[in-house]
Write an enzyme that holds these catalytic residues in place. Sequence first.
Site, short mmCIF file in Angstrom:
data_model
loop_
_atom_site.label_atom_id
_atom_site.label_comp_id
_atom_site.label_asym_id
_atom_site.label_seq_id
_atom_site.Cartn_x
_atom_site.Cartn_y
_atom_site.Cartn_z
N THR A 189 -5.00 -0.71 2.89
CA THR A 189 -4.46 -0.40 4.21
C THR A 189 -4.79 1.02 4.68
O THR A 189 -4.94 1.91 3.85
CB THR A 189 -2.93 -0.49 4.08
N ARG A 217 2.24 -14.89 4.44
CA ARG A 217 2.64 -13.71 3.67
C ARG A 217 2.60 -12.43 4.53
O ARG A 217 1.64 -12.17 5.25
CB ARG A 217 1.70 -13.56 2.47
N GLY A 219 3.03 -8.22 3.91
CA GLY A 219 3.16 -7.19 2.89
C GLY A 219 4.10 -6.09 3.36
O GLY A 219 4.93 -6.29 4.25
N ASP A 220 3.94 -4.93 2.79
CA ASP A 220 4.80 -3.79 3.15
C ASP A 220 4.39 -3.14 4.47
O ASP A 220 5.22 -2.49 5.12
CB ASP A 220 4.69 -2.71 2.06
N GLY A 241 -1.49 -0.37 -1.11
CA GLY A 241 -1.50 -1.05 -2.40
C GLY A 241 -0.72 -2.34 -2.36
O GLY A 241 -0.49 -2.90 -1.28
N GLY A 243 1.67 -4.71 -1.71
CA GLY A 243 2.82 -4.62 -0.82
C GLY A 243 4.11 -5.16 -1.41
O GLY A 243 5.19 -4.62 -1.15
#
Length: 329
Positions: A189, A217, A219-220, A241, A243
């Site tokens: 990211t 899905r 992620g963070d 990285g 997430g």
Amino acid sequence: MNRRKFIKSGSLFFAAGTLSSFDFPDAPTYEFNDKVEGPVILSTWIHGLEANRAAWNVLAKGGSALDATVAGAMHTESDLTNRSVGIGGRPDRAGHVTLDACVMDGDGRSGSVGFLEGIAHPAAVAKAVMEKTPHAMLVGAGAKQFALDHGFETIKTPIPEVKKDYLAWKKENKDLFKPPKINHENHDTIGLIARDAKGNFGGTCTTSGWAYKMPGRLGDSPIIGAGLFVDNEVGAATATGLGEAIIRVAGSAIVVELMRIGMKPSEACKEVVLRIIRKNKDLTGLQCGFIAMDKEGNVGGFSVYNGFNFALKSSLRDEMVDADFDRKW
Ligand code: ASP
């Protein structure tokens, strides 16, 4: 000698998106000066170098930290060669490129989009969510409709090169809901955090997420507190990285809270990385990295494994910095 290395960005060596400072053992090394005066922008990974320059055009004219980070993010989102952010990103297991992004300013205002398909600039849409809706997050079809209603540019994804890779991958991977392999090479990211001339902070995080993720899905990166957190009282932090691991420790929010109680940015990033390591028995392929800056202009980063770096730009500096790490691959 400090393990972190500065690589002067004027170097002939850099080709954005392809190289890291680890590739150049003979590059000049400098003691890392953690403190930066005046406006400053930090971004994750080598693509941050170009993104920072786009962001600097805003900061240097007295623009806000938030606007600068969105401008930087949009630069990377437009890069057809980038396989982890924006138009050139890799798809999920079903072949859909779904983009996630969030923005936050120093007063605690935020906006976020997730699972956004066919829109060029999720970071700008996230900012519009913040400014034009009473909500903090829009996802999927609703987010897309919002983007279309507000005239955001559309794109066709996956682009042909990415589709070709996907079709090859799919031959070996037929099960739509089989958990994807953890592989540190399939996510990267861009998270950007900045301080402007007025001393205000802002940040943006944008990604196509984990390559070949399960459909649906997130992620963070679109989650405030996980992929990004900003507070003018303290500073800002952003993550990259795996997430799932970052969400589970509310990573970026905790980095900011640790700085609030007195830790330096690099110490705070390290503490959260160590927490991730303690909570994940199997660290195979689990790379997570954080970068942060505080009100005094101290900057830093830390990752689980070596290889994570970030770009730093201020009026005097324009360079890559290798983050400290806990272990080697
Ligand atoms: N954090 C992103 C995600 O989990 C990917 C990455 O930073 O590499 O979607």
